[in-house]
Structures are given as C-alpha cells and as structure tokens.
Design a protein around this motif. Structure first.
Motif, PDB file in Angstrom:
ATOM      1  N   UNK A   1     -18.401  38.098 -49.584  1.00 58.76           N
ATOM      2  CA  UNK A   1     -18.536  36.890 -50.384  1.00 58.76           C
ATOM      3  C   UNK A   1     -18.182  35.690 -49.535  1.00 58.76           C
ATOM      4  N   UNK A   2     -19.037  34.702 -49.513  1.00 57.61           N
ATOM      5  CA  UNK A   2     -18.796  33.506 -48.731  1.00 57.61           C
ATOM      6  C   UNK A   2     -17.975  32.509 -49.539  1.00 57.61           C
ATOM      7  N   UNK A   3     -17.211  31.669 -48.829  1.00 60.53           N
ATOM      8  CA  UNK A   3     -16.483  30.591 -49.483  1.00 60.53           C
ATOM      9  C   UNK A   3     -17.479  29.597 -50.060  1.00 60.53           C
ATOM     10  N   UNK A   4     -17.052  28.805 -51.046  1.00 56.83           N
ATOM     11  CA  UNK A   4     -17.984  27.844 -51.638  1.00 56.83           C
ATOM     12  C   UNK A   4     -18.549  26.913 -50.584  1.00 56.83           C
ATOM     13  N   UNK A   5     -19.858  26.713 -50.617  1.00 59.83           N
ATOM     14  CA  UNK A   5     -20.502  25.876 -49.617  1.00 59.83           C
ATOM     15  C   UNK A   5     -20.388  24.418 -50.029  1.00 59.83           C
ATOM     16  N   UNK A   6     -19.759  23.653 -49.173  1.00 56.54           N
ATOM     17  CA  UNK A   6     -19.528  22.241 -49.472  1.00 56.54           C
ATOM     18  C   UNK A   6     -20.847  21.495 -49.633  1.00 56.54           C
ATOM     19  N   UNK A   7     -21.837  21.842 -48.809  1.00 58.26           N
ATOM     20  CA  UNK A   7     -23.107  21.140 -48.864  1.00 58.26           C
ATOM     21  C   UNK A   7     -23.773  21.249 -50.224  1.00 58.26           C
TER      22      UNK A   7
ATOM     23  N   UNK B   1     -24.513  17.330 -44.894  1.00 52.28           N
ATOM     24  CA  UNK B   1     -23.200  17.957 -44.895  1.00 52.28           C
ATOM     25  C   UNK B   1     -23.015  18.861 -43.682  1.00 52.28           C
ATOM     26  N   UNK B   2     -24.004  18.891 -42.808  1.00 50.46           N
ATOM     27  CA  UNK B   2     -23.829  19.538 -41.514  1.00 50.46           C
ATOM     28  C   UNK B   2     -23.563  18.466 -40.477  1.00 50.46           C
ATOM     29  N   UNK B   3     -23.511  18.862 -39.237  1.00 52.29           N
ATOM     30  CA  UNK B   3     -23.285  17.893 -38.159  1.00 52.29           C
ATOM     31  C   UNK B   3     -24.620  17.271 -37.773  1.00 52.29           C
ATOM     32  N   UNK B   4     -25.075  16.375 -38.626  1.00 54.36           N
ATOM     33  CA  UNK B   4     -26.408  15.822 -38.464  1.00 54.36           C
ATOM     34  C   UNK B   4     -26.358  14.314 -38.611  1.00 54.36           C
ATOM     35  N   UNK B   5     -27.036  13.617 -37.709  1.00 52.17           N
ATOM     36  CA  UNK B   5     -27.199  12.182 -37.832  1.00 52.17           C
ATOM     37  C   UNK B   5     -28.611  11.848 -37.364  1.00 52.17           C
TER      38      UNK B   5
ATOM     39  N   UNK C   1     -32.015   6.575 -44.418  1.00 51.14           N
ATOM     40  CA  UNK C   1     -30.577   6.619 -44.121  1.00 51.14           C
ATOM     41  C   UNK C   1     -30.022   8.009 -44.378  1.00 51.14           C
ATOM     42  N   UNK C   2     -29.227   8.501 -43.435  1.00 45.61           N
ATOM     43  CA  UNK C   2     -28.418   9.694 -43.635  1.00 45.61           C
ATOM     44  C   UNK C   2     -27.048   9.269 -44.142  1.00 45.61           C
ATOM     45  N   UNK C   3     -26.558   9.932 -45.182  1.00 47.21           N
ATOM     46  CA  UNK C   3     -25.179   9.788 -45.612  1.00 47.21           C
ATOM     47  C   UNK C   3     -24.419  11.011 -45.120  1.00 47.21           C
ATOM     48  N   UNK C   4     -23.525  10.871 -44.130  1.00 46.48           N
ATOM     49  CA  UNK C   4     -22.832  12.040 -43.547  1.00 46.48           C
ATOM     50  C   UNK C   4     -21.719  12.529 -44.447  1.00 46.48           C
ATOM     51  N   UNK C   5     -22.067  13.160 -45.560  1.00 46.82           N
ATOM     52  CA  UNK C   5     -21.084  13.518 -46.581  1.00 46.82           C
ATOM     53  C   UNK C   5     -20.063  14.549 -46.102  1.00 46.82           C
ATOM     54  N   UNK C   6     -20.396  15.342 -45.091  1.00 47.16           N
ATOM     55  CA  UNK C   6     -19.443  16.358 -44.629  1.00 47.16           C
ATOM     56  C   UNK C   6     -18.176  15.738 -44.080  1.00 47.16           C
ATOM     57  N   UNK C   7     -18.269  14.537 -43.527  1.00 50.62           N
ATOM     58  CA  UNK C   7     -17.115  13.928 -42.892  1.00 50.62           C
ATOM     59  C   UNK C   7     -16.149  13.318 -43.882  1.00 50.62           C
ATOM     60  N   UNK C   8     -16.402  13.534 -45.185  1.00 53.42           N
ATOM     61  CA  UNK C   8     -15.429  13.079 -46.168  1.00 53.42           C
ATOM     62  C   UNK C   8     -14.163  13.914 -46.104  1.00 53.42           C
ATOM     63  N   UNK C   9     -14.231  15.076 -45.472  1.00 51.84           N
ATOM     64  CA  UNK C   9     -13.027  15.878 -45.283  1.00 51.84           C
ATOM     65  C   UNK C   9     -12.296  15.292 -44.086  1.00 51.84           C
ATOM     66  N   UNK C  10     -11.523  14.238 -44.352  1.00 52.72           N
ATOM     67  CA  UNK C  10     -10.883  13.478 -43.288  1.00 52.72           C
ATOM     68  C   UNK C  10      -9.646  14.206 -42.790  1.00 52.72           C
ATOM     69  N   UNK C  11      -9.542  14.322 -41.480  1.00 54.45           N
ATOM     70  CA  UNK C  11      -8.351  14.916 -40.890  1.00 54.45           C
ATOM     71  C   UNK C  11      -7.252  13.862 -40.796  1.00 54.45           C
ATOM     72  N   UNK C  12      -6.051  14.239 -41.131  1.00 51.60           N
ATOM     73  CA  UNK C  12      -4.940  13.301 -41.058  1.00 51.60           C
ATOM     74  C   UNK C  12      -3.669  13.971 -41.534  1.00 51.60           C
ATOM     75  N   UNK C  13      -2.548  13.316 -41.298  1.00 52.21           N
ATOM     76  CA  UNK C  13      -1.273  13.884 -41.693  1.00 52.21           C
ATOM     77  C   UNK C  13      -1.080  13.731 -43.196  1.00 52.21           C
ATOM     78  N   UNK C  14      -0.170  14.528 -43.743  1.00 52.63           N
ATOM     79  CA  UNK C  14       0.116  14.430 -45.166  1.00 52.63           C
ATOM     80  C   UNK C  14       0.779  13.103 -45.512  1.00 52.63           C
ATOM     81  N   UNK C  15       1.355  12.452 -44.499  1.00 54.29           N
ATOM     82  CA  UNK C  15       2.032  11.178 -44.727  1.00 54.29           C
ATOM     83  C   UNK C  15       1.062  10.000 -44.748  1.00 54.29           C
ATOM     84  N   UNK C  16      -0.213  10.259 -44.476  1.00 55.10           N
ATOM     85  CA  UNK C  16      -1.207   9.182 -44.462  1.00 55.10           C
ATOM     86  C   UNK C  16      -1.319   8.553 -45.837  1.00 55.10           C
ATOM     87  N   UNK C  17      -1.249   7.218 -45.885  1.00 53.17           N
ATOM     88  CA  UNK C  17      -1.362   6.510 -47.162  1.00 53.17           C
ATOM     89  C   UNK C  17      -2.799   6.561 -47.668  1.00 53.17           C
TER      90      UNK C  17
END
Length: 399
Positions: free
Chosen positions: A55-61, A197-201, A240-256
């Motif tokens: 079983x695959x994890x839910x596909x974000x795309x 939602x892939x690495x596409x521009x 226009x491409x909307x790069x929706x995959x990059x909404x998963x922003x990397x950052x620390x938990x302390x990020x405001x």
C-alpha cells in the motif's frame, strides 16, 4: 541479436505496430521525445513494468489537485479582498473537500494504517496554504477561473490537436487543471494554469526539444477552438505552472507563521510565459512595493520597467505555435520511419530519461553499443531560445 537491431523498424512493421493514425496524449508525447525505445516498449510492445507490492502512502499530487478543483468551484472568488470572511469560507470548503476525498477516494481513514493517517494529516496544513495562496492571487487579479480539468481530445471538451505528415496522423489529447479568463473590449483573454506536484517547472530547453508541451498545446487549441467553446473572440494570455509540491516548506519548529508564509510565497512563485502587454499584465497582478508576488516577473525600482524571462510578445507566441507544429511533424516522420532507438535525453546524472525508466532491465543501455546513445540537451537560455525560434521561422519562410 535482436537487441542490437532495435534502432529502427521497417516502415511496414511500424505501420502494423502503431497504425496510420496514432493517438498521442501529452504525457505519451513526452515519453516519445524522451526515449524512442522506452516508448516502443510501453506503447508498441505494451510491456508491463514490474511494480512493488504494498500500500502506498497518500499521494500529495492527487490530493492537492482534488482539493484545489473542488474548493475553487464550490467557493468562487469574485471582486472581493482577502480577509477574515473569505478565509472562513475557504477553510470550510477545504474541510468539505478533504472529507469528500477521504470518503470517495480512500474509503475513509479508519481502515488505513496509523502511518498512513499520520502522513495524511501532515498534508492538510500544506494544502490549506496552497489554497490560501491561490485565493490571494485571484483576489489581486482580474482573471477568474472559467474552466476546470479542461480536456482536448476524444474525451475532452475540445477536439484533439491533429497533424498529418509522411502518411501518419497523430491525434494529441490532454487536459489542464484550470483555465482563467479576463474580458476586455469583448475579447476573452485566456490563461492556462497547471498544478505541478512533482519537480517540474516551465523549461525552455524542454520546450525546444519537444518536451513538456501540454499547457502550450492546450493554449493554442483554445485560441483555435475557444471562440466556439466560449462564444466570444479569444486571445492567449499565457501559461503558468503552480509548483504546489513546494508548499511542504522545510524549516524548524520554531519558525513563526509569518516567516513560514514568506518562505512559502517564494516556493510558490509561478513559472511559465505571459503575454507582454501592459493591460494583460496589470489584469493578472498589480505589483506592490516589493514587486510581483505571484508572477515570475521583476519591476525596476528606478524606471518601473517590467522584465523577466516569462515575458513573451504576441509575435513570439505565434512563432512558438509554429515550432510546436514542426515538433508534431517530426514525431509523425519518426513514427513512419519506425524509430525505436535507445536514445534517452540527457541533461546530467540527476535529469535524464533513464533515471526512473520502467524498462531499464529490458533495455540494458550501454553508450556506443548497438546504436545506444544519449541525446544531450544543452540548456537553452531565454535570449537564445527566441533567437533560434526566429531563425527557424525565417529559414522556413525562405525555403
């Protein structure tokens, strides 16, 4: 021995295999231009690649496409400003879309594994952020969504894009996630938007080499068929491409939240081409003190001049349409000639047709043996792209 004779089929064998009329989706055309042998394996021999069980994890795309489509249709954005009331409506619409998705597509979450539920919950904040970003863009724009999941081809709202050369007809079908429209002086300006939602521009190097053409094909199909479909004159305003995959922003938990939103804005900057006309650009987005927030354009602080590789004049878009036609003609000729060469496109170890190919075990590609060769695609800068396009068009006119 057959392995080393795979460079081409006889025209007769090619006709028996593919026929004289070849259905060609936009993704299938990408496969053909990526590697002829991989296309032959999948669509000629119809070889089934091996798939890992489980079983695959839910596909974000799939998830983000579903939510964006249903939210924007159920919660249309009119001439209103971004504010608390609209945010409440959008959050309610997102919750409804998520509940519907889990029921219709997943059969509920109660039967899913704990890890699956955890991964799914992680997506919710990101999807809400993408929805908010799109809504804020539409609030700042006079373009409005007028079509969702618009298709061209036998199962779409528009006829397929067809072309015949060397006795072979290809019939290209496809669809795009959204079409936005803005009416000025009785003319409907159309903007094609795709959620990636892939690495596409948007990549001019790929466009020059016949890859990633789905949005452009749809735009030019709309210019040809849009007047009948929408009942008024139309003009292409861009893609226009909307790069929706990059909404998963990397950052620390302390990020405001503010810092997270600013980083999200940077990640969600669109890519593509937009018509270089002041009225159209102004209708898409009025730049603020910091310039454009959503469009991939820059504003000179000293002169106010707008610049960016995404700008394209109507004349250039016309020449780009001619280039796409020549690309389709080339595919027809190669199909007629029976080209099944193992000639994967290559732009480096991280970007090539072999990296995720399902048929590597059958291909056993080896540079220089039996006609195997990489097709290197050198990067094409914007200035060089348009220059080569003009030379290509001028050369054809002078022929």
């Amino acid at each position: 021995a057959a392995r080393w004779q795979r460079g081409s089929l006889s025209p007769q064998a090619a006709e028996r295999l593919y026929g004289r009329r070849v259905p060609m989706s936009a993704s299938r055309m990408d496969k053909y231009k990526s590697c002829h042998f991989s296309y032959f394996m999948q669509y000629g021999l119809k070889a089934e690649p091996r798939r890992a069980a489980g079983v695959q994890a839910p596909e974000y795309g799939t998830f983000v496409h579903y939510v964006l489509e249903h939210v924007l249709q159920s919660c249309p954005i009119g001439e209103e400003s971004w504010g608390e009331e609209l945010q409440k409506r959008l959050r309610a619409a997102v919750r409804a879309a998520v509940d519907r998705y889990t029921a219709e597509e997943l059969g509920g979450l109660e039967h899913q594994s704990q890890r699956f539920r955890y991964l799914f919950r992680r997506l919710l904040r990101s999807v809400q952020a993408v929805v908010d970003n799109v809504a804020q863009e539409l609030c700042a724009s006079r373009f409005r969504p007028i079509s969702f999941e618009l298709g061209f081809g036998s199962r779409g709202e528009l006829p397929p894009v067809e072309l015949t050369a060397e006795g072979v007809t290809i019939s290209v079908s496809g669809f795009v996630d959204r079409v936005d429209g803005w009416v000025e002086n009785g003319r409907l300006h159309l903007r094609v938007v795709d959620y990636k939602t892939g690495r596409k521009s948007f990549d001019l190097t790929e466009v020059w080499n016949g890859l990633g053409l789905q949005m452009l094909l749809c735009l030019f199909a709309l210019e040809a068929r849009g007047p009948d479909y929408y009942g008024q004159p139309v003009e292409g305003a861009g893609v226009l491409y909307l790069p929706a995959r990059d909404a998963v922003v990397k950052g620390s938990r302390a990020m405001t939240d503010e810092a997270w939103r600013k980083q999200l804005d940077r990640e969600l900057t669109r890519s593509g081409l937009v018509l270089d006309e002041p009225a159209v650009l102004s209708a898409m987005e009025e730049p603020g003190e910091q310039g454009y927030r959503f469009l991939p354009l820059k504003v000179s602080k000293s002169t106010g001049a707008i610049s960016g590789e995404a700008l394209a004049s109507a004349e250039r878009l016309g020449k780009l349409g001619s280039h796409l036609q020549r690309t389709l003609e080339e595919i027809c000729r190669e199909l007629a000639e029976g080209n099944i060469a193992a000639d994967p496109f290559w732009r480096g170890p991280e970007k090539n047709a072999c990296r995720f190919c399902d048929y590597a075990a059958a291909c056993l590609f080896e540079e220089g043996r039996g006609g195997d060769c990489r097709r290197w695609l050198p990067s094409v800068k914007s200035r060089d792209f348009w220059k080569q396009l003009e030379e290509e068009t001028d050369g054809e006119d002078g022929a």
